[in-house]
Design a protein around this motif. Structure first.
Motif, PDB file in Angstrom:
ATOM      1  N   VAL A 487     -12.546  39.741 -38.995  1.00 55.76           N
ATOM      2  CA  VAL A 487     -13.133  40.788 -38.138  1.00 55.76           C
ATOM      3  C   VAL A 487     -12.081  41.873 -37.906  1.00 55.76           C
ATOM      4  CG1 VAL A 487     -13.940  41.295 -35.803  1.00 55.76           C
ATOM      5  CG2 VAL A 487     -14.689  39.215 -36.926  1.00 55.76           C
ATOM      6  N   GLU A 488     -12.494  43.131 -38.117  1.00 57.48           N
ATOM      7  CA  GLU A 488     -11.610  44.258 -37.779  1.00 57.48           C
ATOM      8  C   GLU A 488     -12.160  44.863 -36.503  1.00 57.48           C
ATOM      9  OE1 GLU A 488      -9.758  48.325 -39.705  1.00 57.48           O
ATOM     10  OE2 GLU A 488     -10.525  46.783 -41.046  1.00 57.48           O
ATOM     11  N   ASP A 489     -11.307  45.059 -35.500  1.00 55.66           N
ATOM     12  CA  ASP A 489     -11.818  45.452 -34.186  1.00 55.66           C
ATOM     13  C   ASP A 489     -10.776  46.286 -33.454  1.00 55.66           C
ATOM     14  OD1 ASP A 489     -13.709  45.507 -32.214  1.00 55.66           O
ATOM     15  OD2 ASP A 489     -13.978  43.323 -32.121  1.00 55.66           O
ATOM     16  N   SER A 490     -11.186  46.792 -32.301  1.00 57.77           N
ATOM     17  CA  SER A 490     -10.274  47.623 -31.510  1.00 57.77           C
ATOM     18  C   SER A 490     -10.523  47.324 -30.032  1.00 57.77           C
ATOM     19  CB  SER A 490     -10.575  49.093 -31.805  1.00 57.77           C
ATOM     20  OG  SER A 490      -9.764  49.904 -30.985  1.00 57.77           O
ATOM     21  N   TYR A 491      -9.474  47.386 -29.221  1.00 57.34           N
ATOM     22  CA  TYR A 491      -9.668  47.178 -27.786  1.00 57.34           C
ATOM     23  C   TYR A 491      -8.712  48.078 -27.012  1.00 57.34           C
ATOM     24  CZ  TYR A 491     -10.402  45.070 -23.256  1.00 57.34           C
ATOM     25  OH  TYR A 491     -10.726  44.893 -21.940  1.00 57.34           O
ATOM     26  N   THR A 492      -9.242  48.672 -25.943  1.00 57.99           N
ATOM     27  CA  THR A 492      -8.409  49.523 -25.089  1.00 57.99           C
ATOM     28  C   THR A 492      -8.393  48.949 -23.680  1.00 57.99           C
ATOM     29  OG1 THR A 492      -9.128  51.431 -26.377  1.00 57.99           O
ATOM     30  CG2 THR A 492      -8.028  51.887 -24.274  1.00 57.99           C
ATOM     31  N   HIS A 493      -7.197  48.742 -23.164  1.00 60.90           N
ATOM     32  CA  HIS A 493      -7.067  48.256 -21.776  1.00 60.90           C
ATOM     33  C   HIS A 493      -6.589  49.431 -20.921  1.00 60.90           C
ATOM     34  CE1 HIS A 493      -5.977  45.981 -18.268  1.00 60.90           C
ATOM     35  NE2 HIS A 493      -4.712  46.348 -18.370  1.00 60.90           N
ATOM     36  N   LYS A 494      -7.462  49.809 -19.909  1.00 60.47           N
ATOM     37  CA  LYS A 494      -7.123  50.950 -19.032  1.00 60.47           C
ATOM     38  C   LYS A 494      -7.310  50.521 -17.592  1.00 60.47           C
ATOM     39  CE  LYS A 494      -9.718  54.330 -20.644  1.00 60.47           C
ATOM     40  NZ  LYS A 494     -10.239  55.632 -21.125  1.00 60.47           N
ATOM     41  N   LYS A 495      -6.363  50.849 -16.755  1.00 62.57           N
ATOM     42  CA  LYS A 495      -6.531  50.533 -15.335  1.00 62.57           C
ATOM     43  C   LYS A 495      -5.890  51.654 -14.543  1.00 62.57           C
ATOM     44  CE  LYS A 495      -5.482  47.033 -11.911  1.00 62.57           C
ATOM     45  NZ  LYS A 495      -4.206  46.609 -11.428  1.00 62.57           N
ATOM     46  N   GLN A 496      -6.725  52.425 -13.829  1.00 61.54           N
ATOM     47  CA  GLN A 496      -6.199  53.523 -13.010  1.00 61.54           C
ATOM     48  C   GLN A 496      -6.785  53.355 -11.605  1.00 61.54           C
ATOM     49  OE1 GLN A 496      -4.574  55.302 -16.420  1.00 61.54           O
ATOM     50  NE2 GLN A 496      -4.052  55.738 -14.394  1.00 61.54           N
ATOM     51  N   SER A 497      -6.077  52.697 -10.730  1.00 58.97           N
ATOM     52  CA  SER A 497      -6.630  52.580  -9.365  1.00 58.97           C
ATOM     53  C   SER A 497      -5.467  52.560  -8.387  1.00 58.97           C
ATOM     54  CB  SER A 497      -7.465  51.303  -9.228  1.00 58.97           C
ATOM     55  OG  SER A 497      -6.708  50.195  -9.635  1.00 58.97           O
ATOM     56  N   GLY A 498      -4.968  53.725  -8.101  1.00 58.87           N
ATOM     57  CA  GLY A 498      -3.836  53.848  -7.166  1.00 58.87           C
ATOM     58  C   GLY A 498      -2.571  53.262  -7.746  1.00 58.87           C
ATOM     59  N   GLY A 499      -1.463  53.805  -7.409  1.00 60.04           N
ATOM     60  CA  GLY A 499      -0.174  53.298  -7.920  1.00 60.04           C
ATOM     61  C   GLY A 499      -0.073  53.542  -9.414  1.00 60.04           C
ATOM     62  N   SER A 500       0.872  52.848 -10.050  1.00 64.87           N
ATOM     63  CA  SER A 500       1.058  53.079 -11.493  1.00 64.87           C
ATOM     64  C   SER A 500      -0.085  52.428 -12.270  1.00 64.87           C
ATOM     65  CB  SER A 500       2.404  52.510 -11.938  1.00 64.87           C
ATOM     66  OG  SER A 500       2.413  51.128 -11.698  1.00 64.87           O
ATOM     67  N   GLY A 501      -0.519  53.079 -13.335  1.00 64.06           N
ATOM     68  CA  GLY A 501      -1.661  52.588 -14.131  1.00 64.06           C
ATOM     69  C   GLY A 501      -1.203  51.650 -15.231  1.00 64.06           C
ATOM     70  N   GLN A 502      -2.189  51.172 -15.971  1.00 65.62           N
ATOM     71  CA  GLN A 502      -1.892  50.319 -17.136  1.00 65.62           C
ATOM     72  C   GLN A 502      -2.684  50.859 -18.308  1.00 65.62           C
ATOM     73  OE1 GLN A 502      -2.843  46.273 -16.271  1.00 65.62           O
ATOM     74  NE2 GLN A 502      -1.154  45.986 -14.865  1.00 65.62           N
ATOM     75  N   TYR A 503      -2.029  50.943 -19.474  1.00 65.30           N
ATOM     76  CA  TYR A 503      -2.748  51.436 -20.652  1.00 65.30           C
ATOM     77  C   TYR A 503      -2.184  50.778 -21.916  1.00 65.30           C
ATOM     78  CZ  TYR A 503      -4.768  54.477 -24.176  1.00 65.30           C
ATOM     79  OH  TYR A 503      -5.464  54.939 -25.260  1.00 65.30           O
ATOM     80  N   GLY A 504      -3.086  50.326 -22.756  1.00 60.64           N
ATOM     81  CA  GLY A 504      -2.660  49.784 -24.053  1.00 60.64           C
ATOM     82  C   GLY A 504      -3.859  49.717 -24.981  1.00 60.64           C
ATOM     83  N   LYS A 505      -3.754  50.335 -26.154  1.00 63.04           N
ATOM     84  CA  LYS A 505      -4.869  50.289 -27.127  1.00 63.04           C
ATOM     85  C   LYS A 505      -4.361  49.628 -28.400  1.00 63.04           C
ATOM     86  CE  LYS A 505      -8.125  53.259 -29.664  1.00 63.04           C
ATOM     87  NZ  LYS A 505      -7.808  53.216 -31.068  1.00 63.04           N
ATOM     88  N   ILE A 506      -5.153  48.667 -28.932  1.00 60.68           N
ATOM     89  CA  ILE A 506      -4.745  48.020 -30.185  1.00 60.68           C
ATOM     90  C   ILE A 506      -5.911  47.995 -31.177  1.00 60.68           C
ATOM     91  CG2 ILE A 506      -2.868  46.576 -29.294  1.00 60.68           C
ATOM     92  CD1 ILE A 506      -4.811  44.266 -28.997  1.00 60.68           C
ATOM     93  N   ASP A 507      -5.604  48.288 -32.431  1.00 57.94           N
ATOM     94  CA  ASP A 507      -6.550  48.104 -33.548  1.00 57.94           C
ATOM     95  C   ASP A 507      -5.998  46.936 -34.366  1.00 57.94           C
ATOM     96  OD1 ASP A 507      -7.663  50.399 -32.593  1.00 57.94           O
ATOM     97  OD2 ASP A 507      -6.701  51.718 -34.073  1.00 57.94           O
ATOM     98  N   TYR A 508      -6.861  45.991 -34.731  1.00 52.63           N
ATOM     99  CA  TYR A 508      -6.344  44.753 -35.331  1.00 52.63           C
ATOM    100  C   TYR A 508      -7.385  44.104 -36.241  1.00 52.63           C
ATOM    101  CZ  TYR A 508      -9.297  43.133 -31.533  1.00 52.63           C
ATOM    102  OH  TYR A 508     -10.371  42.941 -30.709  1.00 52.63           O
TER     103      TYR A 508
END
Length: 694
Positions: A487-508
């Protein structure tokens, strides 16, 4: 200091019931270590000192003892033959310099003999062979010699020939000296006479003697040349050649005897002295670094070198924990401080003892070549290296197989709960192939082991030795999960809710791996879209997720993840963000990759009398077995098959019923294989129901 050339560290190993413990008992009697013989079938053998061993007439844990023969010191380990306890054989062989492989005169090369022989080959241990039980019905020395060649692919070097067979077995002819050793009917091992070869055996003795000398002189060019010129080398030269070939594993000096009837054992003891290596003649143990790679340094057997020892067995008895160690180099004195290179902690040596089964003799010092036990060490486990704190080193550790079967246990009352955890702690330290987990949801204690008998004995030890009464659940199979599609897929993790955010996108890409490859991770990211420092976090996220499959929560095996591309944020990206992205990507993509339940397949070796072959094969087929081969022997037929572990519970009872108690079998883990659809559905349903109850 003791002369190390007079040391022999040997193990006695064989298939269950070939007569190892009886042979050990005879050796101890002949060397004056014991004065009254104990018999295995009476539960009185010296080295079978556990209650469970005495009742069942089998050896469960290896027992160590020392004795002297012809000024030579023998450190002997009597090992178990049953497949569930091969771990004991493996770890004993790891610290020994030589061995006696015992084969049954009528059973020949039986299933467990093969496994033990393979372990001995892996550990490069020199061996002499003893074909035992020649007094039994159906015994055939020459047939067993043939089987050793054909089944084990080994080269037996026949050193003696039997005089008579079965009830008429009275002694052996030593081919080198052309002398017959004949015992009288009193069954006293010391009542023998050395005579001339019986007239009806003269031609046979000459024929086998010629084969023996031809094989021996191949080890030495000078002796070979003389022999080709028609000059027979002296006996001492031939012996030196045999010793050289035995240590190089070119061949294995082969003897025959009846340990039970006390005939033929002296020649085997002489062979241990003459042909098996002393500690200084074997390859020194390699030292390894933190990654387990060899450093090129070795623990050379020498009492003047820095101290190096390997802990190969932990045993708990009424006096406290005993740590059995093999000293490879240096000396050890009472009161010394030593370093455990695995934990990085030092310990002071309080008491050192030499073991004789479960008796102990206090020591003040020990040196390279010795096998001793240390009392009361705290943090040492099997396979740990003990060394000189000023000269630290790690010896090649031991590798233990994963358990294949588990059962749930619970104490019958509250008071038993604490006792259970203390007892289990001690049992894990003693046996590295025995594992324990606590199910977090249900609070159940799960015991894992190498087979039904293994766990059966553990429950028995809990009850009797530790006084803990437990309720036992049904055996559970260690199922696993895997995937069948890429399986070829992609996932993006985003979190923006006050304070420092989190971001990471991977294609795999997630794809099925090679069988037994485990988890493989590769990154093909170029151009810095996923910075190199975050790759380990992606790998860690996937690796952690594999512990729980999507079908029934079993660990997921044999898959490959390739990181192709992705994106990051200069402020919000972090290792944690990419690890979370990988975990979520696993949950998103695995259901699309054709997840599949796989089950452990066991390599089953069944031994049955000829009249029951049809019943046994029919029964294995009903158990979803794949018959691999069948081979007729002197006293029955050996059937090899691959069978799913889930179908093998209670097999020993069924086999005994089918074969009127004469069938035997052994099994060991072979590989994982896809479950049939109906089995998989049933397992998944059961698991979900069990989880609901929790």
């Amino acid at each position: 200091m003791t002369d190390l050339s007079l040391y022999r560290n040997i193990g006695i190993f064989a298939h269950v019931d070939a007569g190892k413990t009886t042979t050990t008992e005879r050796i101890l009697k002949l060397t004056g270590k014991i004065h009254k013989l104990g018999e295995v079938h009476d539960g009185a053998a010296t080295t079978d000192f556990m209650e469970q061993e005495q009742e069942r007439g089998i050896t469960i844990q290896s027992a160590a003892t020392s004795c002297f023969w012809d000024d030579h010191r023998f450190n002997i380990i009597d090992t178990p033959g049953h497949v569930d306890f091969t771990i004991e054989v493996y770890r004993s062989l790891k610290v020994l310099d030589g061995g006696i492989g015992v084969f049954c005169g009528s059973g020949g090369v039986e299933p467990q003999s093969e496994t033990n022989w393979r372990y001995a080959n892996d550990s490069e241990v020199a061996r002499v062979i003893l074909v035992n039980k020649l007094d039994r019905l159906g015994a055939d020395f020459y047939q067993v010699v043939k089987q050793i060649k054909n089944v084990l692919g080994a080269t037996p070097l026949v050193m003696v020939l039997p005089i008579g067979i079965e009830d008429n077995f009275v002694g052996v002819v030593d081919l080198l000296t052309r002398k017959a050793w004949v015992w009288d009917s009193t069954d006293d091992p010391t009542n023998y006479t050395v005579q001339d070869v019986p007239t009806d055996m003269v031609d046979q003795v000459e024929e086998w003697r010629e084969k023996l000398i031809e094989a021996a002189v191949e080890q030495d060019d000078d002796a070979m040349e003389k022999y080709l010129d028609g000059e027979e080398p002296e006996i001492e030269t031939i012996k030196a050649c045999i010793r050289k070939g035995t240590i190089k594993l070119s061949f294995f000096p082969t003897y025959c005897a009846s340990a039970f009837k006390n005939k033929g054992i002296q020649l085997v003891l002489n062979a241990v002295v003459d042909y098996l290596p002393s500690p200084t003649e074997v390859k020194p143990q390699p030292e390894v670094d933190d990654e387990g790679e060899e450093t090129g340094e070795h623990a050379i057997v020498d009492s003047k070198k820095p101290f190096r020892a390997l802990a190969f067995k932990i045993m708990d008895d009424r006096y406290g924990a005993l740590t059995f160690i093999r000293i490879y180099s240096g000396t050890l004195n009472k009161g010394d401080t030593i370093l455990n290179s695995f934990t990085g902690k030092t310990e002071r040596i309080g008491r050192m003892v030499e073991m004789h089964a479960d008796e102990r003799i206090e020591l003040d010092a020990a040196q390279a070549g010795d096998i001793i036990a240390i009392v009361g060490m705290k943090n040492v486990k099997t396979g740990h290296t003990l060394c000189d704190p000023k000269n630290p080193a790690t010896l090649e550790p031991m590798v233990f197989p994963d358990p294949v079967i588990s059962i749930a246990v619970a104490p019958k009352d509250k008071a038993g709960s604490e006792k259970l955890s203390i007892a289990i702690g001690k049992m894990i330290a003693e046996d590295p192939s025995f594992r324990v987990e606590t199910d977090e949801d249900s609070g159940e204690t799960i015991l894992k082991g190498m087979g039904e008998l293994h766990l059966d004995i553990k429950i028995d030890i809990l009850k009797r030795t530790h006084g803990v009464d437990v309720e036992v659940g049904k055996p559970q199979v260690a199922y696993r999960e895997t995937i069948t599609k890429s399986v070829e897929d992609s996932y993006t993790h985003k979190k923006q809710s006050g304070g420092s955010g989190q971001y990471g996108k991977i294609d795999y890409i997630i794809e099925p791996g090679e069988p037994s490859s485990g988890f493989v991770f590769e990154s093909k990211v170029s151009g810095g879209n996923v910075p190199r420092e975050f790759w380990p976090a992606v790998e860690k996220g996937f690796a952690k997720s594999l512990e729980q499959g999507v079908l029934a929560g079993f660990p997921c095996l044999d898959l490959k993840v390739t990181l192709l591309d992705g994106a990051f944020h200069a402020v919000d990206s972090s290792a944690v963000a990419f690890e979370i992205a990988a975990k979520a990507a696993y949950r998103q993509s695995i259901p699309k990759a054709g997840p599949q339940l796989i089950e452990p397949i066991m390599h089953v070796d069944v031994y049955t009398p000829e009249d029951h072959v049809g019943d046994v094969i029919g029964d294995l087929n009903r158990r979803r077995g794949m018959i691999k081969s069948q081979e007729a022997g002197v006293t029955g037929v050996r059937i090899k098959a691959d069978v799913a572990l889930s179908e093998m519970f209670g097999y020993i009872g069924d086999l005994r019923t089918m074969t009127s108690g004469r069938g035997q079998f052994s099994m060991q883990f072979s590989h994982y294989s896809p479950c049939p659809k109906n089995v998989a559905e049933e397992v998944i349903k059961e698991t979900h129901e069990r989880n609901k109850k929790k």
